[in-house]
Design a protein around this motif. Structure first.
Motif, PDB file in Angstrom:
ATOM      1  N   ASP A 164       0.919  -1.105  -0.123  1.00 31.60           N
ATOM      2  CA  ASP A 164       0.106   0.021   0.069  1.00 31.60           C
ATOM      3  C   ASP A 164       0.826   1.351  -0.035  1.00 31.60           C
ATOM      4  N   ALA A 190      -4.957   6.009  -5.468  1.00 27.16           N
ATOM      5  CA  ALA A 190      -6.014   5.449  -4.610  1.00 27.16           C
ATOM      6  C   ALA A 190      -5.522   4.004  -4.663  1.00 27.16           C
ATOM      7  N   THR A 236       0.431   4.310  -2.687  1.00 26.71           N
ATOM      8  CA  THR A 236      -0.036   5.922  -2.360  1.00 26.71           C
ATOM      9  C   THR A 236       1.352   6.687  -2.299  1.00 26.71           C
TER      10      THR A 236
END
Ligand SMILES: [Zn+2]
Length: 531
Positions: free
Chosen positions: A109, A119, A113
């Motif tokens: 993640d 997103a 980001t």
């Protein structure tokens, strides 16, 4: 029916391996390596990035025929702001001639980001769309989940979701990449086990880097946890500390995991050593003698006790029979090796030795070792010495004298150059000869002068190539007066490699001894004096 224990080997030498410092492949190199990999029997050969650079474009335009393996084109999932159909890079990959494609996408993640600035949901759609487009284009799809291990540590739920997305979209293989190469085997084991609850284990793969010197262990940990594809490179080439090395991984799977099966590679294990060494030739490196399974020292025994034990039963000091991987046992000759080992070596050379001659030979060996000679790794000089002392043969030539002159001067173009000139006086048969030759250094000049005299008599000497030259100071405290040991490794047109040694207080003299041994050993073999 799927064999859930079949391990698939995926080679990325031509793509990830090419990222190594000092390596750059041309189209011809890629063709030769693809052929080696196919002979080895790997299942997939990742050929490069279609359309990304001229070499890869040319290579993909004319992919060589393969007997067993499938070519794979490598690319990225579509960009965030484009559709699969409008992303030109993705389209080039999907249109490449390889039957399979490997698409790399994000599984951590933080990378999504921070690095991409998009997103988390968008990243999942990019993975899904790209894989679906590849399947529509008729490709077998491998999904390389970049930073999967970091993702698993920091946000396992997202990492698993990204990989499930790829699997649902139809990717045949979901590959966990330890992109930074810092994971431990237990990390890998846990990640693969957790994923197996969501994706059938025989669809999982592993891609390790060797930054913690654990790439082989990590790859095997993934297999133990159920993954069935291993990505790696030949001899572990790759960026930084390299990729996982497919050579020991393949051998370990074959010899240490009886429940796992291999494709063609499982039937070609005796090709491992010759292929690992030929590969080094293509990339212009000297093969690592201590490489597991395939190094020239992988089955070398030096201690007298080890040598005498191994002659009784090889399993006492060897984990496998070297012949199974196309390698051979080497009994390193020194006084330490002991009488029995030296006798055995002489017998293998076809020399019968009487007790008295053996005593003299051992004394000679002791004397030479005390002067700084080391026959450890210089088998050719040892064989030559044994033959000269124990079973004399007529010399092919005698070097009466040599002289070397070095000159540094400004040439006509105004450049500062250093040149060497060597003069040799030699006897060949009943005739005397003198030759002068130039070289970029004294050893080169001497080598050329020796060959100038010898080549009319023995034209085959022109086939010898010097592939390594090492100088070792034996008496460092003596400064520039130190005794030096020179070791020379040579090779002929049949890829036969041999090493010779010379010792002297004068580095040119030591080099000349090693050079002469090399020529003499070669002549002895090519003229049929020994095997
Ligand atoms: Zn990689």
């Amino acid at each position: 029916m799927i064999d859930a224990n079949r391990v698939f080997l995926y080679d990325t030498s031509l793509r990830d391996g090419g990222q190594m410092r000092g390596i750059s492949f041309g189209v011809r190199d890629k063709q030769i390596i693809a052929d080696l990999l196919d002979t080895l029997g790997v299942d997939y050969i990742e050929a490069g990035f279609p359309g990304a650079n001229p070499v890869d474009t040319d290579f993909f335009a004319d992919l060589p025929p393969l007997k067993h393996a499938r070519f794979v084109g490598f690319g990225m999932t579509r960009r965030a702001k484009l559709e699969s159909s409008t992303d030109a890079s993705l389209q080039t990959v999907l249109r490449c001639k390889a039957p399979a494609v490997c698409l790399v996408g994000k599984a951590w993640d933080f990378q999504v980001t921070e690095a991409l600035g998009i997103a988390l949901e968008t990243n999942l759609s990019m993975i899904e769309d790209s894989i679906r487009a590849a399947i529509t284009a008729g490709k077998e799809v491998i999904f390389d989940a970049e930073h999967a291990l970091d993702g698993f540590k920091n946000n396992p739920a997202y990492m698993i979701e990204a990989l499930i997305t790829a699997h649902r979209a139809g990717a045949r293989w979901i590959v966990l990449c330890d992109t930074n190469g810092g994971s431990l085997p237990t990390d890998i084991l846990r990640a693969v086990e957790s994923l197996s609850a969501h994706i059938p284990h025989h669809h999982l793969g592993i891609h390790c880097h060797n930054d913690a010197d654990l790439a082989t262990a990590n790859s095997l940990a993934a297999l133990e946890a159920g993954a069935r594809m291993v990505q790696g490179t030949i001899n572990g080439i790759g960026e930084r500390c390299g990729n996982a090395n497919l050579i020991p991984i393949l051998a370990n799977v074959a010899f240490k995991y009886p429940h796992l099966t291999l494709g063609t590679a499982g039937h070609h294990l005796e090709q491992l050593t010759p292929i690992a060494r030929s590969f080094e030739d293509v990339i212009n490196r000297i093969a690592n003698p201590h490489a597991a399974y395939v190094g020239s020292a992988a089955f070398a025994h030096k201690g007298g006790l080890h040598i005498s034990a191994i002659q009784k039963n090889s399993t006492l000091y060897e984990h496998i029979d070297p012949a199974r991987v196309g390698n051979q046992r080497d009994l390193v000759m020194s006084q330490q090796a002991g009488r029995a080992a030296i006798m055995a070596r002489c017998q293998s050379l076809g020399i019968t030795v009487e007790a008295k001659a053996m005593e003299e030979f051992l004394e000679e060996l002791k004397r030479l070792e005390s002067q700084g000679y080391s026959f450890d790794g210089a088998d050719a000089s040892f064989d030559l010495l044994a033959r000269r002392r124990l079973s004399p043969f007529p010399p092919f030539y005698t070097l009466r004298s040599f002289r070397v002159i070095d000159e540094r001067r400004w040439n006509a173009k105004g450049e500062l150059i250093t040149l060497s000139e060597a003069t040799v006086k030699m006897d060949v048969g009943d005739t005397h000869h003198m030759a002068v030759a130039e070289g970029n250094g004294p050893v080169n000049a001497l080598d050329r002068a020796l060959r100038t005299v010898l080549s009319p008599f023995y034209p085959e000497v022109n086939a010898i190539r010097l592939i390594d030259y090492k100088v070792r100071i034996l008496t460092p405290t003596a400064g520039t007066e130190a005794v030096t040991r020179v070791t020379i490794t040579s090779k002929d047109h049949d890829d036969h490699v041999w090493t010779t040694v010379g010792v002297s207080g004068n580095v040119i003299d030591a080099s000349c001894h090693a050079l002469q041994d090399s020529l003499m050993y070669f002549l002895m073999r090519s003229e049929g004096v020994c095997s």
